[in-house]
Design a protein around this motif. Structure first.
Motif: not given
Length: 792
Positions: A400-410, A558-562, A577-586
């Motif tokens: 949903n736009g959350i990825l990539p999840l860039k590292p950030a302080p705090d 309610g927290k973004p879930t990948i 599938e429609e509610k998660v922020a991201g979904f990766l198949m590994a």
């Protein structure tokens, strides 16, 4: 030289004839089976009792020393059978080889085989991703490099034959062995398998690849292990035999292994038509046919097509088998079979000649011993290759736009789930640590980087907090029953954990974090020591155990879930599938999988994998595959039919436009013709990315019912932002063939749809071509592979 067969300057055929003439019947029989031993460098070798003893009802009967005096065809998994250092293992197998070469009458060396599907199956070998992951790269060149690396490790410990690759075409992901396949398209399976064989065997075929499981093993009743297969020859040939034919004809595969099941009542291990007429006579296969473990004895133990060991041996060897693996359960009764007139010595001589031919060709008589220098394991370049295969296979299904999840302080990241910090969760069933579970042994997994470890490195220890949330299996144990519950054995209960006690802590952690990474999936393990793998089939596409409950409650915060799914088959998220922020198949990304997952999540690497198995809407759609017939969905089409994520699907970190499709002039001659497809692809996004351009064809009108469409060409392309590539595909008209009632591959004239797209369900450009001429019956060496030339 004392004898002609010992003279390396003589032609192989001359040496074989000379040696064969000197052999007693007992020495010939000994070449037709293997020994499964716990080897000892001091010569105190012991027979290995195994699951197959219970499975097929066998125990060894003769003293080992007496049996070895007649020689041995092969030694089964000398380093892969138990936990032994490669150095000690090589010394032990050399000690046994010394006995065979220097202390038997004729000095015939043995061949050694090991499993090597996802890396060499022995201690300290590199643990590569699963076959599903291999194929998800859509990169045959990378596959060949991986297999070549496996080859180097295998040859460094004296291995002569590897029991891989698996060419089964996936049809029902409930089947436990789905993880071993290259997916659901026969052409893609054939291309990837051919690349694997070339890499493993090398230019001289001095290490034999083994094509398995011949054939149709993946289309069993209910997707259950060993269950019967119901296929006519036309579908068998067009879908399931095609990859084997490609690997035999294009890569000169050195060995083939029959499957356990029966097809329309005929067990594969005794199928003369498939093993001899098709494989050897029609295709020209010149290698060795080796039994799947215990497969010969199952002819009487399970299939009931013979009375005893001797008759089973005769059935299998008369059908085309060369060597019984893993032991001589039935082959040790060949003398009895000959005396009863079930098999004759002329057939025995024919088989032994093939075995000796390979041994001479491999140079075993001149170099019988493995080098005792440091075995070539876990080299840094090979680890990087394992990482590359893993990172390029990871497939982005939702974002949903959350990825990539860039590292950030705090940044507070909750890492949750039963597969987040379990090394075994990254490995498939034929990796060494997992395979040992059925032998009640533990293997070191220190070479495996888990996702939790990699995420702490990528985002900083202070930003990562972890809660397991639940178990999949609370304890990994061996000893699961392998017999059907209604066949005279007790009914089984599932070992999967239903304990929900840890969910609350995981939900609390998610609520206190900025984002939740939830790792779900399954655990590979043979015969129900896991939830996927050989003998670990399922009746559902729901996540094993209480993982769905865990995921639902985390999403409900309610927290973004990948979601990051690992394992051997795709599972449904039950509408999330429609509610998660991201979904990766590994899938099962191997020892470097944790690092690869962290690299994709953080944006260090762009996601570039594409699905090679469809993710069905529900288990009710099973069996499901994209290249089905039009009426497969029922009339009207059933509400449960279809795939949420279809074959070929995968998101990138950018977008692509397909434009300016051009097809060659019409009509195209059937004989020696080619369909040319030109397409331009432009990266319309703001960052570089990879696309897999896929070409599908549909036969608009044919004399037999044809699939809705079939993959005939593909090409991976990497483009910078704004860059355009022109791809020129050439598809031989031979590739439009199907099998007629006379069991011949034919191409018919007519109109074909040409579809170019980003997946089997995302067609971006289409057109039609017409083939003109008479119906063409293809010759033995027909054109099997399309080409692509790319200009950037």
């Amino acid at each position: 030289m004392a004898h002609l067969y010992q003279d390396a300057s003589q032609p192989v055929a001359t040496r074989v004839a000379d040696l064969l003439a000197r052999m007693t019947p007992e020495e010939k029989f000994a070449q037709m089976h293997a020994f499964w031993l716990i080897l000892d460098s001091g010569g105190n070798h012991k027979e290995r009792s195994d699951l197959s003893d219970d499975f097929a009802g066998h125990k060894e009967t003769l003293a080992l020393e007496k049996q070895l005096a007649s020689g041995a065809g092969q030694i089964t998994r000398p380093l892969g059978t138990h936990v032994v250092s490669p150095e000690e293992g090589v010394r032990a197998l050399n000690r046994l080889q010394k006995t065979l070469v220097e202390e038997t009458r004729l000095g015939i060396p043995a061949m050694f085989h090991e499993e090597c599907l996802v890396g060499l199956l022995c201690k300290d070998a590199t643990l590569f991703p699963s076959s599903l992951s291999y194929a998800s790269t859509w990169d045959p060149e990378l596959m060949e490099k991986v297999a070549a690396a496996i080859r180097e490790e295998a040859q460094s410990i004296g291995c002569h034959q590897g029991l891989a690759p698996v060419l089964d075409v996936s049809r029902d992901v409930r089947w436990g062995r789905t993880e071993e396949t290259f997916g659901e398209d026969p052409y893609l399976v054939g291309i990837m398998a051919t690349a694997y064989v070339r890499g493993l065997q090398g230019e001289k075929r001095d290490l034999l690849a083994t094509l398995k499981h011949y054939v149709g093993h993946s289309f069993s009743e209910g997707a259950r292990n060993h269950a019967p297969v119901h296929l006519g020859f036309r579908e068998l040939n067009d879908t399931f035999l095609l990859p084997f034919e490609m690997a035999v004809k294009l890569a000169n595969a050195g060995s083939v292994m029959p499957a356990y099941h029966d097809i329309d009542g005929q067990p594969c291990h005794s199928d003369h038509f498939l093993l001899t007429e098709v494989l050897r006579e029609q295709w020209g296969f010149d290698g060795l046919i080796v039994a799947d473990y215990g497969g010969v004895s199952l002819l009487h133990q399970h299939h009931g097509v013979s009375h005893d060991d001797a008759e089973s041996a005769a059935l299998a060897f008369n059908a085309g088998l060369d060597i019984e693996l893993p032991k001589g359960d039935c082959a040790q009764h060949l003398a009895k079979a000959v005396s009863r007139g079930l098999i004759n010595m002329a057939k025995i001589d024919e088989i032994v000649a093939r075995i000796l031919t390979e041994k001479f060709r491999l140079g075993l008589f001149e170099q019988p011993y493995a080098p005792e220098s440091q075995p070539n394991m876990q080299q840094s370049a090979v680890r990087e290759l394992a990482w590359e295969a893993a990172v390029r296979s990871i497939t982005l299904l939702e974002n949903n736009g959350i990825l990539p999840l860039k590292p950030a302080p705090d940044q507070k990241i909750a890492v949750i789930g039963p597969t987040a910090d379990d090394p075994l969760a990254l490995l498939s069933g034929y990796s060494f640590p997992v395979h040992l579970i059925i032998s009640e042994m533990e293997a070191h997994t220190g070479q495996v980087t888990t996702p939790l470890q990699a995420l702490r490195s990528a985002y900083g220890e202070q930003n990562i907090r972890y809660a397991k949330g639940c178990h999949i299996l609370e304890k990994r144990t061996a000893g699961a029953p392998v017999f059907p519950g209604d066949a005279g054995k007790p009914m089984q209960s599932s070992p999967v954990s239903l304990d929900t006690a840890q969910i609350a802590d995981a939900v609390k952690l998610a609520r206190e974090s900025d984002v939740a990474l939830v790792f779900v999936g399954d655990l590979a393990g043979l015969f129900q020591s896991g939830t996927v793998g050989e003998g670990s089939d399922t009746d559902s596409l729901q996540l094993p155990g209480v993982q769905q409950q865990l995921l639902e409650q985390v999403v409900a915060t309610g927290k973004p879930t990948i979601v990051i799914m690992t394992g051997g088959r795709p599972y449904s998220l039950g509408g999330l599938e429609e509610k998660v922020a991201g979904f990766l198949m590994a899938f099962a990304p191997g020892q470097e999988g944790g690092r690869a997952i962290a690299d994709v999540l953080s944006g260090k690497e762009a996601p570039s994998g594409r699905l090679v198995v469809s993710v069905p809407i529900s288990a009710g759609a099973m069996p499901y595959y994209y290249n089905h017939k039009l009426k497969s969905g029922g009339t009207p089409i059933a509400f449960h039919f279809g795939a949420k994520y279809p074959f070929g699907y995968g998101l990138s970190g950018t977008t692509f436009r397909y434009h300016d499709l051009q097809l060659n002039q019409q009509p195209i001659p059937i004989e020696n013709g080619e369909i040319t497809v030109q397409i331009q692809v432009t990266n319309t996004g703001s960052r570089a990315g990879s696309e897999v351009v896929q070409v599908y064809l549909r036969d608009c009108v044919a004399s037999l019912v044809r699939p809705v469409h079939e993959l005939k060409a593909f090409q991976r392309v990497k483009l910078d932002a704004g860059e355009t590539a022109t791809l020129n595909f050439s598809i031989p008209t031979d590739m439009l063939n199907f099998t007629n009632a006379a069991h011949k591959r034919i191409v018919e004239p007519g109109v074909f749809d040409v579809q170019v797209g980003a997946s089997s369900a995302d067609i971006r450009a289409s057109g039609k071509v017409t083939l003109a001429g008479d119906v063409l019956e293809l010759p033995r060496n027909w054109r099997m592979v399309s080409r692509c030339e790319m200009n950037q």
